[in-house]
Design a protein around this motif. Structure first.
Motif, PDB file in Angstrom:
ATOM      1  N   SER A   2       0.837  -1.190   0.000  1.00 43.05           N
ATOM      2  CA  SER A   2       0.000   0.000   0.000  1.00 43.05           C
ATOM      3  C   SER A   2       0.870   1.237   0.000  1.00 43.05           C
ATOM      4  O   SER A   2       1.956   1.229   0.561  1.00 43.05           O
ATOM      5  CB  SER A   2      -0.889   0.004   1.245  1.00 43.05           C
ATOM      6  OG  SER A   2      -1.704  -1.137   1.268  1.00 43.05           O
ATOM      7  N   GLY A   3       0.393   2.310  -0.597  1.00 43.59           N
ATOM      8  CA  GLY A   3       1.114   3.571  -0.599  1.00 43.59           C
ATOM      9  C   GLY A   3       0.308   4.626   0.142  1.00 43.59           C
ATOM     10  O   GLY A   3      -0.920   4.580   0.152  1.00 43.59           O
ATOM     11  N   TYR A   4       0.992   5.587   0.748  1.00 46.84           N
ATOM     12  CA  TYR A   4       0.356   6.623   1.553  1.00 46.84           C
ATOM     13  C   TYR A   4       0.871   7.977   1.136  1.00 46.84           C
ATOM     14  O   TYR A   4       1.888   8.089   0.459  1.00 46.84           O
ATOM     15  CB  TYR A   4       0.650   6.367   3.045  1.00 46.84           C
ATOM     16  CG  TYR A   4       0.039   5.077   3.478  1.00 46.84           C
ATOM     17  CD1 TYR A   4      -1.278   5.027   3.894  1.00 46.84           C
ATOM     18  CD2 TYR A   4       0.745   3.892   3.384  1.00 46.84           C
ATOM     19  CE1 TYR A   4      -1.865   3.827   4.238  1.00 46.84           C
ATOM     20  CE2 TYR A   4       0.164   2.691   3.724  1.00 46.84           C
ATOM     21  CZ  TYR A   4      -1.146   2.664   4.148  1.00 46.84           C
ATOM     22  OH  TYR A   4      -1.728   1.476   4.474  1.00 46.84           O
ATOM     23  N   PRO A   5       0.198   9.062   1.563  1.00 50.11           N
ATOM     24  CA  PRO A   5       0.624  10.406   1.179  1.00 50.11           C
ATOM     25  C   PRO A   5       2.066  10.700   1.584  1.00 50.11           C
ATOM     26  O   PRO A   5       2.561  10.216   2.598  1.00 50.11           O
ATOM     27  CB  PRO A   5      -0.337  11.312   1.953  1.00 50.11           C
ATOM     28  CG  PRO A   5      -1.522  10.465   2.225  1.00 50.11           C
ATOM     29  CD  PRO A   5      -0.998   9.074   2.392  1.00 50.11           C
ATOM     30  N   LYS A  19       3.360  -3.675   3.883  1.00 48.98           N
ATOM     31  CA  LYS A  19       3.064  -5.008   3.363  1.00 48.98           C
ATOM     32  C   LYS A  19       2.631  -5.889   4.527  1.00 48.98           C
ATOM     33  O   LYS A  19       3.246  -5.877   5.595  1.00 48.98           O
ATOM     34  CB  LYS A  19       4.291  -5.611   2.697  1.00 48.98           C
ATOM     35  CG  LYS A  19       4.031  -6.969   2.110  1.00 48.98           C
ATOM     36  CD  LYS A  19       5.261  -7.548   1.459  1.00 48.98           C
ATOM     37  CE  LYS A  19       4.950  -8.930   0.919  1.00 48.98           C
ATOM     38  NZ  LYS A  19       6.163  -9.642   0.561  1.00 48.98           N
ATOM     39  N   ARG A  20       1.593  -6.650   4.288  1.00 48.17           N
ATOM     40  CA  ARG A  20       1.114  -7.581   5.304  1.00 48.17           C
ATOM     41  C   ARG A  20       1.921  -8.872   5.202  1.00 48.17           C
ATOM     42  O   ARG A  20       2.044  -9.460   4.125  1.00 48.17           O
ATOM     43  CB  ARG A  20      -0.366  -7.880   5.102  1.00 48.17           C
ATOM     44  CG  ARG A  20      -0.951  -8.682   6.228  1.00 48.17           C
ATOM     45  CD  ARG A  20      -2.450  -8.756   6.090  1.00 48.17           C
ATOM     46  NE  ARG A  20      -3.017  -9.353   7.282  1.00 48.17           N
ATOM     47  CZ  ARG A  20      -3.925 -10.310   7.268  1.00 48.17           C
ATOM     48  NH1 ARG A  20      -4.393 -10.741   6.116  1.00 48.17           N
ATOM     49  NH2 ARG A  20      -4.375 -10.813   8.379  1.00 48.17           N
ATOM     50  N   GLU A  21       2.456  -9.316   6.335  1.00 47.28           N
ATOM     51  CA  GLU A  21       3.220 -10.554   6.374  1.00 47.28           C
ATOM     52  C   GLU A  21       2.266 -11.750   6.428  1.00 47.28           C
ATOM     53  O   GLU A  21       1.086 -11.608   6.747  1.00 47.28           O
ATOM     54  CB  GLU A  21       4.102 -10.591   7.630  1.00 47.28           C
ATOM     55  CG  GLU A  21       5.128  -9.484   7.690  1.00 47.28           C
ATOM     56  CD  GLU A  21       5.964  -9.584   8.946  1.00 47.28           C
ATOM     57  OE1 GLU A  21       6.598 -10.625   9.169  1.00 47.28           O
ATOM     58  OE2 GLU A  21       5.967  -8.612   9.715  1.00 47.28           O
ATOM     59  N   ALA A  22       2.791 -12.927   6.164  1.00 45.24           N
ATOM     60  CA  ALA A  22       1.990 -14.153   6.226  1.00 45.24           C
ATOM     61  C   ALA A  22       1.439 -14.385   7.634  1.00 45.24           C
ATOM     62  O   ALA A  22       0.403 -15.024   7.805  1.00 45.24           O
ATOM     63  CB  ALA A  22       2.827 -15.350   5.784  1.00 45.24           C
ATOM     64  N   THR A  23       2.124 -13.834   8.627  1.00 47.89           N
ATOM     65  CA  THR A  23       1.695 -13.977  10.030  1.00 47.89           C
ATOM     66  C   THR A  23       0.533 -13.061  10.373  1.00 47.89           C
ATOM     67  O   THR A  23      -0.032 -13.155  11.463  1.00 47.89           O
ATOM     68  CB  THR A  23       2.857 -13.642  10.977  1.00 47.89           C
ATOM     69  OG1 THR A  23       3.242 -12.273  10.754  1.00 47.89           O
ATOM     70  CG2 THR A  23       4.034 -14.552  10.767  1.00 47.89           C
ATOM     71  N   GLY A  24       0.188 -12.133   9.444  1.00 48.92           N
ATOM     72  CA  GLY A  24      -0.883 -11.184   9.700  1.00 48.92           C
ATOM     73  C   GLY A  24      -0.383  -9.865  10.249  1.00 48.92           C
ATOM     74  O   GLY A  24      -1.161  -8.925  10.413  1.00 48.92           O
ATOM     75  N   TRP A  29       8.125   0.452   5.090  1.00 52.33           N
ATOM     76  CA  TRP A  29       9.365   1.008   4.557  1.00 52.33           C
ATOM     77  C   TRP A  29       9.137   2.482   4.265  1.00 52.33           C
ATOM     78  O   TRP A  29       8.019   2.901   3.974  1.00 52.33           O
ATOM     79  CB  TRP A  29       9.748   0.329   3.242  1.00 52.33           C
ATOM     80  CG  TRP A  29      10.141  -1.079   3.397  1.00 52.33           C
ATOM     81  CD1 TRP A  29      11.405  -1.573   3.541  1.00 52.33           C
ATOM     82  CD2 TRP A  29       9.280  -2.219   3.417  1.00 52.33           C
ATOM     83  NE1 TRP A  29      11.374  -2.934   3.648  1.00 52.33           N
ATOM     84  CE2 TRP A  29      10.073  -3.365   3.579  1.00 52.33           C
ATOM     85  CE3 TRP A  29       7.901  -2.381   3.327  1.00 52.33           C
ATOM     86  CZ2 TRP A  29       9.549  -4.638   3.648  1.00 52.33           C
ATOM     87  CZ3 TRP A  29       7.375  -3.652   3.398  1.00 52.33           C
ATOM     88  CH2 TRP A  29       8.190  -4.769   3.553  1.00 52.33           C
ATOM     89  N   VAL A  30      10.233   3.248   4.316  1.00 52.58           N
ATOM     90  CA  VAL A  30      10.179   4.668   3.989  1.00 52.58           C
ATOM     91  C   VAL A  30      11.181   4.946   2.872  1.00 52.58           C
ATOM     92  O   VAL A  30      12.315   4.462   2.910  1.00 52.58           O
ATOM     93  CB  VAL A  30      10.525   5.532   5.226  1.00 52.58           C
ATOM     94  CG1 VAL A  30      10.557   7.007   4.861  1.00 52.58           C
ATOM     95  CG2 VAL A  30       9.533   5.285   6.359  1.00 52.58           C
ATOM     96  N   SER A  57      -1.306  -3.889  13.179  1.00 49.92           N
ATOM     97  CA  SER A  57      -2.258  -3.333  12.211  1.00 49.92           C
ATOM     98  C   SER A  57      -1.518  -2.459  11.206  1.00 49.92           C
ATOM     99  O   SER A  57      -0.424  -1.952  11.484  1.00 49.92           O
ATOM    100  CB  SER A  57      -3.331  -2.496  12.918  1.00 49.92           C
ATOM    101  OG  SER A  57      -2.775  -1.285  13.404  1.00 49.92           O
ATOM    102  N   GLU A  58      -2.136  -2.283  10.056  1.00 49.75           N
ATOM    103  CA  GLU A  58      -1.547  -1.431   9.034  1.00 49.75           C
ATOM    104  C   GLU A  58      -1.460   0.014   9.527  1.00 49.75           C
ATOM    105  O   GLU A  58      -0.473   0.717   9.292  1.00 49.75           O
ATOM    106  CB  GLU A  58      -2.361  -1.509   7.747  1.00 49.75           C
ATOM    107  CG  GLU A  58      -1.721  -0.792   6.590  1.00 49.75           C
ATOM    108  CD  GLU A  58      -2.452  -1.028   5.281  1.00 49.75           C
ATOM    109  OE1 GLU A  58      -1.818  -0.844   4.240  1.00 49.75           O
ATOM    110  OE2 GLU A  58      -3.648  -1.391   5.292  1.00 49.75           O
TER     111      GLU A  58
END
Length: 80
Positions: A2-5, A19-24, A29-30, A57-58
């Motif tokens: 996902s990208g953000y402002p 990015k969501r990991e397989a673990t949830g 990253w910046v 959470s994201e």
């Protein structure tokens, strides 16, 4: 991913991806760029900086990434 402002501080721009990991859990990253117009016109040519830790959470990952970006910019450690 996902990208953000983009955030701008002291002539530096920072964009965040997650990015969501397989673990949830969520990783973030910046990408740092110099100058708002330049950052918006080109793709990420800089190396992404991994935000330490992962998050439940994201939203928490994004908030941590923005805090990480502000700290790196203030310390002059963006390598942009």
């Amino acid at each position: 991913m996902s990208g953000y402002p983009v955030i701008e501080q002291d002539g530096e721009c920072a964009s965040v991806t997650t990015k969501r990991e397989a673990t949830g859990r969520w990783m973030a990253w910046v990408h740092f760029e110099r100058g708002a117009d330049y950052a918006r016109l080109k793709g990420h040519a800089t190396t992404p900086h991994r935000v330490p830790n992962d998050y439940p959470s994201e939203e928490q990952a994004v908030l941590a990434a923005y805090a990480f970006a502000r700290e790196r910019i203030a310390a002059g450690k963006t390598d942009a």
